[in-house]
Scaffold this motif. Sequence first.
Motif, PDB file in Angstrom:
ATOM      1  N   ALA A  16       0.071   0.684   1.987  1.00 14.02           N
ATOM      2  CA  ALA A  16      -0.244   0.957   1.078  1.00 14.02           C
ATOM      3  C   ALA A  16       0.616   0.901  -0.290  1.00 14.02           C
ATOM      4  N   GLY A  17       0.022  -0.136  -0.361  1.00 17.17           N
ATOM      5  CA  GLY A  17       0.722  -1.300  -1.557  1.00 17.17           C
ATOM      6  C   GLY A  17       0.799  -0.531  -2.896  1.00 17.17           C
ATOM      7  N   GLY A  18       0.107  -1.538  -4.018  1.00 16.20           N
ATOM      8  CA  GLY A  18      -0.408  -1.678  -5.771  1.00 16.20           C
ATOM      9  C   GLY A  18      -1.602  -1.393  -5.230  1.00 16.20           C
ATOM     10  N   ALA A  19      -2.493  -1.701  -4.442  1.00 18.43           N
ATOM     11  CA  ALA A  19      -3.841  -2.165  -4.528  1.00 18.43           C
ATOM     12  C   ALA A  19      -4.363  -0.678  -3.254  1.00 18.43           C
ATOM     13  N   ASN A  47       0.366   2.305   7.066  1.00 20.66           N
ATOM     14  CA  ASN A  47       1.189   1.589   6.944  1.00 20.66           C
ATOM     15  C   ASN A  47       2.331   0.968   7.216  1.00 20.66           C
ATOM     16  N   ARG A  48       2.964  -0.286   7.379  1.00 17.64           N
ATOM     17  CA  ARG A  48       4.196  -0.099   8.113  1.00 17.64           C
ATOM     18  C   ARG A  48       5.490  -0.070   7.787  1.00 17.64           C
ATOM     19  N   THR A  49       5.628   0.434   6.283  1.00 13.84           N
ATOM     20  CA  THR A  49       6.515   0.639   6.176  1.00 13.84           C
ATOM     21  C   THR A  49       5.920   2.542   5.382  1.00 13.84           C
ATOM     22  N   LYS A  63       6.403   4.360   2.521  1.00 10.45           N
ATOM     23  CA  LYS A  63       4.962   4.344   1.580  1.00 10.45           C
ATOM     24  C   LYS A  63       3.714   5.386   1.535  1.00 10.45           C
ATOM     25  N   THR A 114      -4.035  -4.988   2.431  1.00 10.53           N
ATOM     26  CA  THR A 114      -2.896  -5.507   1.986  1.00 10.53           C
ATOM     27  C   THR A 114      -3.041  -6.968   1.808  1.00 10.53           C
ATOM     28  N   VAL A 170      -2.487  -8.869   4.319  1.00 11.03           N
ATOM     29  CA  VAL A 170      -2.601  -9.832   5.337  1.00 11.03           C
ATOM     30  C   VAL A 170      -3.643 -10.624   5.911  1.00 11.03           C
TER      31      VAL A 170
END
Length: 279
Positions: free
Chosen positions: A127-130, A150-152, A155, A185, A187
């Motif tokens: 769930a980051g920018g990408a 998402n890990r967090t 988010k 992610t 990863v």
Amino acid sequence: MYNVYGVIGYPVKHSLSPIIHNLGFKLLGLKAVYGTFEVLPEDLEKAVMGVKALGIKGLSVTVPHKERIINYLDVIDDISSEIGAVNTVVMENRKLLGFNTDWIGVLKAFETNGVSLKNKRVVVVGAGGAAKSVIYAMKKAETKEVIVYNRTYQKAIELAERFSVIAKPWEELEKAEGEVIIQTTSVGLNSKVSVVGPEVLARFKVAMDLVYSPLKTTFLSYAEEVGCQTIDGLLMLFYQGIEQLKIWSQKTLPSESLDLIKKELYAEIKRRQGLDDKD
Ligand code: ATR
């Protein structure tokens, strides 16, 4: 006189975007050059002011600046505002305009692989920018359902609310199922780990990884092993770049030119990864 373009990011030394754009400019017959500008997060505002002062004609924007750069641009279009990220900047009449072509890159990568997303159940990992551009693309493609893990967890919830999709906690990723899975992610970047194992991937038909270094990530190797159709992240990079060229030049390259750029891009990454393997 040559017009100057470039990519800003941090780190950006190994960016493949110069391959796309310098060859693209040449094939379009334009007098333009494209370079890399490594900009620390704390220098972003100064760098954008510098772009304006120097009359740099356009920028590609990459990690970690895609979201914060919005604060320093004069105007952004509705789509990048909805996504919340800009990856393309154009200088017009001394004003900096922001656009997003990442979501188009995602859709074209599926399209060229003959994958229709309409009415499909899509799992987005990260769930980051990408992930934002990916989720926006999935909504545009009229998918049936988009589920974000998402890990967090917070988010994932924020993106779920923003785009009206479903958020699920990281612990439940083992139980994920659907038709298409997209790994967003970091990863797997220059490593041999995967966010999900083959047993999860076996429940999907198509798997895409946004990471393209290595080109065949462990995630994609597992996906291939269990019979998924796989799509690598370099294809998305290629198409988002082609869309940037269109915005900057107001011209469209013929398909032979696109094939040439794509071939050069894949050859370059293979050269680099061949070298990396020997390190
Ligand atoms: P980008 O703009 O490339 O998406 P980002 O905004 O920093 O970069 O997002 C990175 C994504 O990778 C996030 O979803 C992040 O999860 P968190 O939100 O929990 O940080 C995910 N990520 C990074 N390292 C991870 C790891 N070791 N395991 C699981 N997810 C990871």
